[in-house]
Design an enzyme around this catalytic site. Structure first.
Site, PDB file in Angstrom:
ATOM      1  N   LYS A 269       2.377   4.549 -11.312  1.00 13.88           N
ATOM      2  CA  LYS A 269       1.323   3.559 -11.046  1.00 13.88           C
ATOM      3  C   LYS A 269       1.186   2.611 -12.245  1.00 13.88           C
ATOM      4  O   LYS A 269       0.893   1.425 -12.073  1.00 13.88           O
ATOM      5  CB  LYS A 269       0.009   4.270 -10.707  1.00 13.88           C
ATOM      6  CG  LYS A 269       0.034   4.922  -9.312  1.00 13.88           C
ATOM      7  CD  LYS A 269       0.112   3.852  -8.226  1.00 13.88           C
ATOM      8  CE  LYS A 269       0.293   4.361  -6.833  1.00 13.88           C
ATOM      9  NZ  LYS A 269       0.355   3.305  -5.808  1.00 13.88           N
TER      10      LYS A 269
ATOM     11  N   TYR B 294       3.636  10.599 -10.827  1.00 14.64           N
ATOM     12  CA  TYR B 294       2.740   9.659 -10.131  1.00 14.64           C
ATOM     13  C   TYR B 294       1.979   8.720 -11.075  1.00 14.64           C
ATOM     14  O   TYR B 294       2.065   7.492 -10.904  1.00 14.64           O
ATOM     15  CB  TYR B 294       1.778  10.434  -9.228  1.00 14.64           C
ATOM     16  CG  TYR B 294       0.814   9.559  -8.461  1.00 14.64           C
ATOM     17  CD1 TYR B 294       1.242   8.801  -7.371  1.00 14.64           C
ATOM     18  CD2 TYR B 294      -0.530   9.477  -8.830  1.00 14.64           C
ATOM     19  CE1 TYR B 294       0.350   7.995  -6.666  1.00 14.64           C
ATOM     20  CE2 TYR B 294      -1.418   8.676  -8.133  1.00 14.64           C
ATOM     21  CZ  TYR B 294      -0.978   7.939  -7.048  1.00 14.64           C
ATOM     22  OH  TYR B 294      -1.855   7.145  -6.353  1.00 14.64           O
TER      23      TYR B 294
ATOM     24  N   THR C 130      -6.790  12.036   1.595  1.00 12.66           N
ATOM     25  CA  THR C 130      -5.616  11.633   2.380  1.00 12.66           C
ATOM     26  C   THR C 130      -4.484  12.640   2.135  1.00 12.66           C
ATOM     27  O   THR C 130      -4.581  13.496   1.252  1.00 12.66           O
ATOM     28  CB  THR C 130      -5.090  10.236   1.978  1.00 12.66           C
ATOM     29  OG1 THR C 130      -4.577  10.312   0.643  1.00 12.66           O
ATOM     30  CG2 THR C 130      -6.152   9.159   2.066  1.00 12.66           C
TER      31      THR C 130
ATOM     32  N   ASN D 220       0.807  -1.228   0.000  1.00 12.38           N
ATOM     33  CA  ASN D 220       0.000   0.000   0.000  1.00 12.38           C
ATOM     34  C   ASN D 220       0.836   1.272   0.000  1.00 12.38           C
ATOM     35  O   ASN D 220       0.386   2.303  -0.501  1.00 12.38           O
ATOM     36  CB  ASN D 220      -0.912  -0.017   1.244  1.00 12.38           C
ATOM     37  CG  ASN D 220      -1.570   1.324   1.493  1.00 12.38           C
ATOM     38  OD1 ASN D 220      -2.532   1.687   0.814  1.00 12.38           O
ATOM     39  ND2 ASN D 220      -1.044   2.094   2.443  1.00 12.38           N
TER      40      ASN D 220
HETATM   41  P1  NAP Z   1      -1.119   8.604   2.541  1.00  8.69           P
HETATM   42  O1  NAP Z   1      -2.117   8.897   3.597  1.00  8.69           O
HETATM   43  O2  NAP Z   1      -0.127   9.636   2.166  1.00  8.69           O
HETATM   44  O3  NAP Z   1      -0.388   7.233   2.933  1.00  8.69           O
HETATM   45  C1  NAP Z   1       0.748   6.788   2.272  1.00  8.69           C
HETATM   46  C2  NAP Z   1       1.517   5.910   3.227  1.00  8.69           C
HETATM   47  O4  NAP Z   1       2.695   5.424   2.555  1.00  8.69           O
HETATM   48  C3  NAP Z   1       1.989   6.643   4.479  1.00  8.69           C
HETATM   49  O5  NAP Z   1       1.849   5.805   5.587  1.00  8.69           O
HETATM   50  C4  NAP Z   1       3.453   6.899   4.163  1.00  8.69           C
HETATM   51  O6  NAP Z   1       4.266   7.055   5.325  1.00  8.69           O
HETATM   52  C5  NAP Z   1       3.789   5.629   3.434  1.00  8.69           C
HETATM   53  N1  NAP Z   1       5.086   5.712   2.763  1.00  8.69           N
HETATM   54  C6  NAP Z   1       5.565   6.677   1.950  1.00  8.69           C
HETATM   55  N2  NAP Z   1       6.828   6.412   1.589  1.00  8.69           N
HETATM   56  C7  NAP Z   1       7.156   5.244   2.202  1.00  8.69           C
HETATM   57  C8  NAP Z   1       8.318   4.447   2.239  1.00  8.69           C
HETATM   58  N3  NAP Z   1       9.442   4.785   1.587  1.00  8.69           N
HETATM   59  N4  NAP Z   1       8.290   3.292   2.956  1.00  8.69           N
HETATM   60  C9  NAP Z   1       7.179   2.926   3.628  1.00  8.69           C
HETATM   61  N5  NAP Z   1       6.068   3.652   3.657  1.00  8.69           N
HETATM   62  C10 NAP Z   1       6.052   4.791   2.952  1.00  8.69           C
HETATM   63  O7  NAP Z   1      -1.844   8.232   1.155  1.00  8.69           O
HETATM   64  P2  NAP Z   1      -2.987   7.156   0.787  1.00  8.69           P
HETATM   65  O8  NAP Z   1      -3.936   7.863  -0.103  1.00  8.69           O
HETATM   66  O9  NAP Z   1      -3.495   6.467   1.977  1.00  8.69           O
HETATM   67  O10 NAP Z   1      -2.130   6.164  -0.144  1.00  8.69           O
HETATM   68  C11 NAP Z   1      -2.133   4.759   0.025  1.00  8.69           C
HETATM   69  C12 NAP Z   1      -2.067   4.112  -1.342  1.00  8.69           C
HETATM   70  O11 NAP Z   1      -3.274   4.366  -2.062  1.00  8.69           O
HETATM   71  C13 NAP Z   1      -0.925   4.618  -2.243  1.00  8.69           C
HETATM   72  O12 NAP Z   1      -0.302   3.534  -2.889  1.00  8.69           O
HETATM   73  C14 NAP Z   1      -1.654   5.496  -3.245  1.00  8.69           C
HETATM   74  O13 NAP Z   1      -0.969   5.600  -4.474  1.00  8.69           O
HETATM   75  C15 NAP Z   1      -2.960   4.754  -3.381  1.00  8.69           C
HETATM   76  N6  NAP Z   1      -4.070   5.540  -3.937  1.00  8.69           N
HETATM   77  C16 NAP Z   1      -4.582   6.591  -3.238  1.00  8.69           C
HETATM   78  C17 NAP Z   1      -5.642   7.319  -3.792  1.00  8.69           C
HETATM   79  C18 NAP Z   1      -6.245   8.488  -3.068  1.00  8.69           C
HETATM   80  O14 NAP Z   1      -7.136   9.150  -3.643  1.00  8.69           O
HETATM   81  N7  NAP Z   1      -5.846   8.802  -1.843  1.00  8.69           N
HETATM   82  C19 NAP Z   1      -6.196   6.951  -5.030  1.00  8.69           C
HETATM   83  C20 NAP Z   1      -5.637   5.874  -5.710  1.00  8.69           C
HETATM   84  C21 NAP Z   1      -4.576   5.184  -5.147  1.00  8.69           C
HETATM   85  P3  NAP Z   1       4.570   8.496   5.974  1.00  8.69           P
HETATM   86  O15 NAP Z   1       3.348   8.834   6.787  1.00  8.69           O
HETATM   87  O16 NAP Z   1       5.789   8.252   6.788  1.00  8.69           O
HETATM   88  O17 NAP Z   1       4.770   9.466   4.849  1.00  8.69           O
END
Ligand code: NAP
Length: 251
Positions: free
Chosen positions: A177, A173, A208, A85
């Site tokens: 993906k 980004y 987020t 994730n």
């Molecule tokens: P988020 O709240 O920013 O969470 C991302 C997480 O990844 C955080 O816990 C972050 O840790 C961690 N991370 C970043 N770099 C890292 C590293 N080098 N090693 C380990 N962990 C790391 O964003 P989110 O929206 O929940 O994203 C989760 C996933 O969903 C991602 O893969 C994203 O691409 C995908 N996604 C999100 C959306 C959306 O609309 N939000 C849509 C499609 C896909 P820190 O807190 O330390 O930075």
């Protein structure tokens, strides 16, 4: 599905990952809550309660990944569910707008350093964690790998001029993906002759830190497809790329 499953969710100290851990734990799964900052992982795990175990894992750091695998091996000797994730949308600071972070980077002007930094987490991080955790997944029961990608990485969608998010497609980004999806296809092909199932999912456009909280869906709504697929039983499908609810995304 038996409730003694052992899972690892990367990037789970906040956002979608944390919600996924919460719901897996509520369903009886024992979950290693991955966080690159252990203290933030511990805070999230204690908020969720019994069943969530904080573990330090930075997906760009081979030593950290190896230590996490060694700890899971020592404690349980297997892994039944891996949720890849962790992800980042940019290498820029929090003052950037979502458009700057996600969409406006044009291939002609994007910083190669930023492309590399984002791909390091979203693409090579997934590969590194997969390689380290595969021996534990092979010892798992009805093992499944759920990869959290995004519909904005769909090459087929972006090749269609009528795709709503096409103007956001760029090398940082969205292309990361697309590259993650390419790696997951290799994962699916490698594992199709085994019992380990592999799925690719896209959360909704969720509020987020990744998008400076511009996402339109709540954490619960945005995370539900990830949770649904993570909880699929042994008869559940492999090789899928879906968004809520089980709607297929073209590769
Ligand atoms: P988020 O709240 O920013 O969470 C991302 C997480 O990844 C955080 O816990 C972050 O840790 C961690 N991370 C970043 N770099 C890292 C590293 N080098 N090693 C380990 N962990 C790391 O964003 P989110 O929206 O929940 O994203 C989760 C996933 O969903 C991602 O893969 C994203 O691409 C995908 N996604 C999100 C959306 C959306 O609309 N939000 C849509 C499609 C896909 P820190 O807190 O330390 O930075």
């Amino acid at each position: 599905m038996a409730t003694d499953r052992i899972a690892l969710v990367t990037g789970a100290n906040q956002g979608v990952g944390k919600q996924v851990v919460k719901e897996l734990v509520a369903n009886g799964v024992t979950v290693f809550l991955g966080s690159r900052d252990l203290a933030r992982g511990q805070a999230a795990a204690s908020e969720i309660g019994d069943g969530a175990i904080a573990i330090q894992i930075d997906v760009t750091d081979g030593d950290s990944i190896a230590a996490a695998a060694a700890r899971i091996d020592e404690q349980f000797g297997r892994l039944d569910l891996l949720v890849n994730n962790a992800g980042i949308s940019s290498a820029g600071g929090p003052d950037r707008t979502p458009e700057e972070s996600v969409g406006s980077a044009k291939l002609s002007t994007a910083s190669l350093d930023e492309i590399r930094a984002v791909w390091e987490v979203n693409v090579f991080g997934v590969v590194a964690v997969y390689q380290a955790m595969l021996p534990l997944l092979k010892k798992g029961v009805d093992a499944r790998i759920v990869n959290v990608s995004s519909g904005v990485g769909s090459l087929a969608s972006n090749a269609d001029p009528s795709f709503a998010f096409r103007s956001f497609y760029g090398p940082v980004y969205p292309a990361s993906k697309a590259a993650e999806n390419a790696m997951v296809l290799a994962m699916m092909i490698e594992l199709e002759s085994t019992d380990i199932k592999v799925n690719l999912v896209s959360p909704g456009y969720t509020s987020t830190a990744l998008n400076n909280f511009a996402g339109t869906e709540s954490i619960e709504e945005g995370s539900r497809e990830v949770v649904r697929v993570a909880l699929l039983g042994p008869d559940g499908p492999t090789g899928t790329f879906t968004r809520w609810e089980n709607s297929t995304i073209p590769w």
